[in-house]
Design a protein around this motif. Structure first.
Motif, PDB file in Angstrom:
ATOM      1  N   ARG A 110       0.345  -1.368  -0.109  1.00 38.67           N
ATOM      2  CA  ARG A 110      -0.300  -0.135  -0.569  1.00 38.67           C
ATOM      3  C   ARG A 110       1.143   0.825  -0.096  1.00 38.67           C
ATOM      4  O   ARG A 110       2.074   0.923   0.772  1.00 38.67           O
ATOM      5  CB  ARG A 110      -0.789  -0.131   1.208  1.00 38.67           C
ATOM      6  N   MET A 111       0.591   2.062  -0.633  1.00 38.52           N
ATOM      7  CA  MET A 111       0.913   3.543  -1.029  1.00 38.52           C
ATOM      8  C   MET A 111       0.997   4.663   0.692  1.00 38.52           C
ATOM      9  O   MET A 111      -0.255   4.658   1.274  1.00 38.52           O
ATOM     10  CB  MET A 111       0.575   4.217  -1.855  1.00 38.52           C
ATOM     11  N   THR A 112       2.022   5.682   1.018  1.00 35.90           N
ATOM     12  CA  THR A 112       1.324   5.503   2.673  1.00 35.90           C
ATOM     13  C   THR A 112       0.332   7.287   1.138  1.00 35.90           C
ATOM     14  O   THR A 112       0.701   7.604   0.253  1.00 35.90           O
ATOM     15  CB  THR A 112       3.132   6.668   2.630  1.00 35.90           C
ATOM     16  N   ARG A 113       0.746   7.949   2.146  1.00 30.94           N
ATOM     17  CA  ARG A 113      -0.642   9.453   2.030  1.00 30.94           C
ATOM     18  C   ARG A 113       0.904  10.458   1.162  1.00 30.94           C
ATOM     19  O   ARG A 113       0.578  10.983   0.393  1.00 30.94           O
ATOM     20  CB  ARG A 113      -0.478  10.186   2.039  1.00 30.94           C
ATOM     21  N   ALA A 114       1.877  10.498   1.498  1.00 35.36           N
ATOM     22  CA  ALA A 114       3.640  11.167   1.328  1.00 35.36           C
ATOM     23  C   ALA A 114       3.759  10.827  -0.318  1.00 35.36           C
ATOM     24  O   ALA A 114       4.001  11.432  -1.216  1.00 35.36           O
ATOM     25  CB  ALA A 114       4.610  11.047   2.586  1.00 35.36           C
ATOM     26  N   GLU A 115       3.146   9.531  -0.312  1.00 32.80           N
ATOM     27  CA  GLU A 115       3.942   8.867  -1.333  1.00 32.80           C
ATOM     28  C   GLU A 115       2.894   9.522  -2.740  1.00 32.80           C
ATOM     29  O   GLU A 115       2.712   9.574  -3.729  1.00 32.80           O
ATOM     30  CB  GLU A 115       3.924   6.850  -2.009  1.00 32.80           C
ATOM     31  N   MET A 116       1.742   9.579  -1.955  1.00 31.84           N
ATOM     32  CA  MET A 116       0.384   9.789  -2.918  1.00 31.84           C
ATOM     33  C   MET A 116       0.553  10.992  -3.295  1.00 31.84           C
ATOM     34  O   MET A 116       0.522  11.212  -4.729  1.00 31.84           O
ATOM     35  CB  MET A 116      -0.705   9.490  -2.169  1.00 31.84           C
ATOM     36  N   PRO A 157      10.645  13.723  -2.550  1.00 28.63           N
ATOM     37  CA  PRO A 157      11.375  13.368  -1.840  1.00 28.63           C
ATOM     38  C   PRO A 157      12.793  11.803  -3.161  1.00 28.63           C
ATOM     39  O   PRO A 157      11.368  11.956  -3.760  1.00 28.63           O
ATOM     40  CB  PRO A 157      11.862  12.012  -0.834  1.00 28.63           C
ATOM     41  N   GLU A 158      13.683  12.076  -3.291  1.00 30.79           N
ATOM     42  CA  GLU A 158      13.832  11.014  -3.972  1.00 30.79           C
ATOM     43  C   GLU A 158      13.305   9.709  -3.830  1.00 30.79           C
ATOM     44  O   GLU A 158      12.834   9.353  -3.150  1.00 30.79           O
ATOM     45  CB  GLU A 158      15.780  11.185  -3.553  1.00 30.79           C
ATOM     46  N   SER A 159      13.649   8.922  -4.906  1.00 26.19           N
ATOM     47  CA  SER A 159      13.523   7.636  -5.428  1.00 26.19           C
ATOM     48  C   SER A 159      13.598   7.026  -4.467  1.00 26.19           C
ATOM     49  O   SER A 159      15.184   7.009  -4.521  1.00 26.19           O
ATOM     50  CB  SER A 159      13.518   7.251  -6.379  1.00 26.19           C
ATOM     51  N   LEU A 160      13.378   5.778  -3.188  1.00 22.56           N
ATOM     52  CA  LEU A 160      13.379   5.013  -2.552  1.00 22.56           C
ATOM     53  C   LEU A 160      14.653   3.792  -4.139  1.00 22.56           C
ATOM     54  O   LEU A 160      15.652   3.151  -3.536  1.00 22.56           O
ATOM     55  CB  LEU A 160      12.854   4.039  -2.108  1.00 22.56           C
ATOM     56  N   ALA A 161      14.052   3.748  -5.001  1.00 20.68           N
ATOM     57  CA  ALA A 161      14.715   2.370  -6.047  1.00 20.68           C
ATOM     58  C   ALA A 161      16.195   2.816  -6.438  1.00 20.68           C
ATOM     59  O   ALA A 161      16.848   2.115  -5.887  1.00 20.68           O
ATOM     60  CB  ALA A 161      14.005   2.802  -7.266  1.00 20.68           C
ATOM     61  N   PHE A 162      15.744   4.325  -6.584  1.00 24.84           N
ATOM     62  CA  PHE A 162      17.565   5.228  -6.936  1.00 24.84           C
ATOM     63  C   PHE A 162      18.527   4.629  -5.182  1.00 24.84           C
ATOM     64  O   PHE A 162      19.601   4.643  -6.569  1.00 24.84           O
ATOM     65  CB  PHE A 162      17.168   6.362  -6.874  1.00 24.84           C
ATOM     66  N   LEU A 163      18.244   5.399  -4.458  1.00 29.63           N
ATOM     67  CA  LEU A 163      18.688   5.269  -3.197  1.00 29.63           C
ATOM     68  C   LEU A 163      19.015   3.911  -2.519  1.00 29.63           C
ATOM     69  O   LEU A 163      20.150   3.553  -2.881  1.00 29.63           O
ATOM     70  CB  LEU A 163      18.305   5.847  -2.431  1.00 29.63           C
ATOM     71  N   SER A 164      18.297   2.567  -3.212  1.00 31.54           N
ATOM     72  CA  SER A 164      18.829   1.565  -2.793  1.00 31.54           C
ATOM     73  C   SER A 164      19.926   0.838  -3.972  1.00 31.54           C
ATOM     74  O   SER A 164      20.822   0.331  -4.157  1.00 31.54           O
ATOM     75  CB  SER A 164      17.716   0.134  -2.606  1.00 31.54           C
ATOM     76  N   SER A 165      19.728   1.826  -5.771  1.00 30.70           N
ATOM     77  CA  SER A 165      20.717   1.134  -6.449  1.00 30.70           C
ATOM     78  C   SER A 165      22.281   1.505  -6.411  1.00 30.70           C
ATOM     79  O   SER A 165      22.852   0.770  -6.818  1.00 30.70           O
ATOM     80  CB  SER A 165      20.017   1.402  -8.225  1.00 30.70           C
ATOM     81  N   ASN A 201      16.482   5.653   4.729  1.00 30.12           N
ATOM     82  CA  ASN A 201      16.089   6.243   5.583  1.00 30.12           C
ATOM     83  C   ASN A 201      15.523   7.466   5.845  1.00 30.12           C
ATOM     84  O   ASN A 201      14.251   7.659   6.279  1.00 30.12           O
ATOM     85  CB  ASN A 201      16.922   6.051   7.427  1.00 30.12           C
ATOM     86  N   ALA A 202      16.434   8.318   5.613  1.00 30.96           N
ATOM     87  CA  ALA A 202      15.696   9.820   5.431  1.00 30.96           C
ATOM     88  C   ALA A 202      14.492  10.055   4.307  1.00 30.96           C
ATOM     89  O   ALA A 202      13.557  10.674   4.983  1.00 30.96           O
ATOM     90  CB  ALA A 202      16.885  11.087   5.171  1.00 30.96           C
ATOM     91  N   ALA A 203      14.506   9.452   3.157  1.00 28.40           N
ATOM     92  CA  ALA A 203      13.670   9.500   2.558  1.00 28.40           C
ATOM     93  C   ALA A 203      12.487   8.666   2.647  1.00 28.40           C
ATOM     94  O   ALA A 203      11.689   9.314   2.894  1.00 28.40           O
ATOM     95  CB  ALA A 203      13.517   9.341   1.006  1.00 28.40           C
ATOM     96  N   ARG A 204      12.804   7.502   3.709  1.00 23.46           N
ATOM     97  CA  ARG A 204      11.763   6.972   3.707  1.00 23.46           C
ATOM     98  C   ARG A 204      10.921   6.958   5.203  1.00 23.46           C
ATOM     99  O   ARG A 204       9.478   7.320   5.335  1.00 23.46           O
ATOM    100  CB  ARG A 204      12.346   5.404   4.529  1.00 23.46           C
ATOM    101  N   ARG A 205      11.830   8.269   5.834  1.00 20.14           N
ATOM    102  CA  ARG A 205      11.439   9.265   6.430  1.00 20.14           C
ATOM    103  C   ARG A 205       9.807   9.986   6.285  1.00 20.14           C
ATOM    104  O   ARG A 205       8.653  10.203   6.658  1.00 20.14           O
ATOM    105  CB  ARG A 205      11.393   9.425   7.870  1.00 20.14           C
ATOM    106  N   ARG A 206      10.090  10.685   4.900  1.00 23.47           N
ATOM    107  CA  ARG A 206       9.200  11.694   4.037  1.00 23.47           C
ATOM    108  C   ARG A 206       8.430  11.106   3.729  1.00 23.47           C
ATOM    109  O   ARG A 206       7.236  11.408   3.924  1.00 23.47           O
ATOM    110  CB  ARG A 206      10.768  12.284   3.936  1.00 23.47           C
TER     111      ARG A 206
END
Length: 440
Positions: A9-15, A192-200, A211-216
């Motif tokens: 599920r998407m979070t509100r911030a992601e929406m 925020p920056e894409s989590l997929a980009f940061l992981s890659s 983690n900063a992006a995940r918090r946002r």
């Protein structure tokens, strides 16, 4: 495999982030087509010939090609968010410069500047939305993103008709420049920056940035990053990564498809208002015909997503392409002084825009996160060759005396070539570890 959004599920911030991307793409739809809305008024003011007007149509598309090829890959190196900010700046600067241009070649140059930003942004937004969205909703999210493009053209067309009538053609460029400028602080604070980009990336500070992006985004922090993606042997952001055995076939086929479809799409979007005006109708009705093409595109894109969920993108694309060819021929044959003009414009837009948006929906499936923006930029960028040559070729054909019926029928041929190419694409999702099997 580089994870996108692992939760279902998407979070509100992601929406909100996806909503921002959708709104940006809606503005792009207006910014790209503003020249076709203003084209008849500019032609009258500067006494332009059809080839000169074709140059104006193609100049912005040339900038989009360069932006897609050379700026979009930066999103796989420095991140999706910085590229979106750079792109908005270029679009705003180019549009405002267009509003004060004093000649054909100056206006063409400013359109190139705007195109640089739009081209980079189209690829980056597609990758960003795909990476913010769970797999089950990804096709819907990307379809909504690309549907925003014709929605922007619809709203922009309505606004342009009023602005041009009351304030002249320069006013639409002023509006088109101010709106992207207003979005820059919105993106800075809310995207925020894409989590997929940061992981890659897997750099020493990737865990902290992730983690900063995940918090946002309202996500729980990670104790450690997921395993790095299997290397393709090429640097992220390098076009050479798209030509490895894993991705070569997909890259070539999707590129040919984009070139052919964009050739026809931008012929239709650029020339339809002018064709209607040349048939003896008013400029307002010429813009209305263009608006109906885009309204048809919204409907076609919505139906496409419903069908693609059940039948997959490639199968649905083939049907849309066949109906698109029929729609082009129909529009070229109708009496433009009859009510059938509006019906034909709607049908043509439904399947032409639907085909285009279907390609954008398919594209993120073909590449993993570490080369996704590069893959999108390459296909969209090289596809702009078709977008550049389509309006220019049409200008030459009209100058040579060919009528609208013949020209629209001729532009059904590129769609036929696209049908052949897309029929050979394997649309199973590609990952760095699985692509070798899925691309064969």
């Amino acid at each position: 495999m580089a994870a996108t959004v692992p939760e279902d599920r998407m979070t509100r911030a992601e929406m909100i982030a996806v909503g921002i991307c959708i709104f940006i793409n809606m503005l792009d739809g207006f910014d790209v087509l503003v020249i076709s809305f203003a084209g008849p008024a500019i032609t009258r003011a500067w006494n332009l010939t059809p080839p000169e007007l074709g140059l104006l149509f193609s100049s912005g598309l040339a900038g989009m090609m360069i932006g897609s090829l050379f700026l979009a890959p930066l999103a796989d190196r420095i991140g999706r968010r910085p590229v979106v900010l750079i792109s908005l700046t270029l679009v705003s600067a180019g549009m405002l410069a267009s509003s004060v241009s004093n000649g054909l070649y100056v206006l063409a140059a400013t359109r190139v500047i705007s195109g640089l930003g739009i081209g980079a942004m189209l690829a980056g937004l597609t990758a960003t939305v795909a990476e913010y969205t769970p797999e089950a909703r990804r096709a819907l999210a990307v379809s909504l993103l690309q549907t925003a493009y014709p929605v922007g053209a619809i709203v922009g067309g309505m606004i342009s008709a009023i602005l041009i009538a009351d304030f002249g053609w320069r006013s639409v460029f002023v509006v088109g420049g101010l709106l992207p400028a207003l979005l820059i602080p919105v993106v800075w604070f809310a995207l925020p920056e894409s989590l997929a980009f940061l992981s890659s990336r897997q750099t020493p500070n990737s865990l902290a940035r992730t983690n900063a992006a995940r918090r946002r985004l309202g996500r729980a922090e990670l104790a450690q990053l997921p395993p790095p993606p299997v290397s393709t042997g090429k640097q992220a952001g390098s076009v050479l990564a798209l030509l490895t055995p894993e991705y070569k076939r997909r890259t070539l086929l999707i590129t040919v498809t984009y070139v052919m479809v964009m050739m026809t799409l931008y012929f239709v979007l650029s020339w339809t208002p002018k064709i209607v005006v040349d048939a003896g109708l008013t400029e307002a009705k010429g813009i209305s015909a263009s608006v109906l093409v885009n309204i048809g595109g919204v409907v076609g894109a919505s139906i496409f997503w419903i069908l693609a969920v059940r039948f997959r993108e490639v199968r649905t694309l083939r049907v849309y392409m066949l109906l698109c060819m029929a729609g082009l021929i129909l529009f070229g044959l109708v009496d433009m002084h009859s009510a059938m003009l509006w019906v034909a414009a709607f049908i043509m837009g439904c399947f032409l825009h639907g085909t285009t948006i279907g390609l954008y929906t398919l594209l993120p499936r073909l590449y993993p996160a570490e080369v996704r923006s590069t893959g999108a930029g390459w296909a969209i960028g090289v596809g702009r060759l078709g977008a550049i040559f389509g309006p220019a070729i049409a200008g030459w054909l009209f100058s040579a005396g060919f009528g609208a019926g013949i020209v629209y029928a001729l532009f059904a041929l590129p769609v036929a070539f696209a049908f052949i190419a897309v029929s050979r694409i394997d649309d199973r999702p590609a990952t760095a570890g699985e692509a070798a099997q899925s691309a064969q």
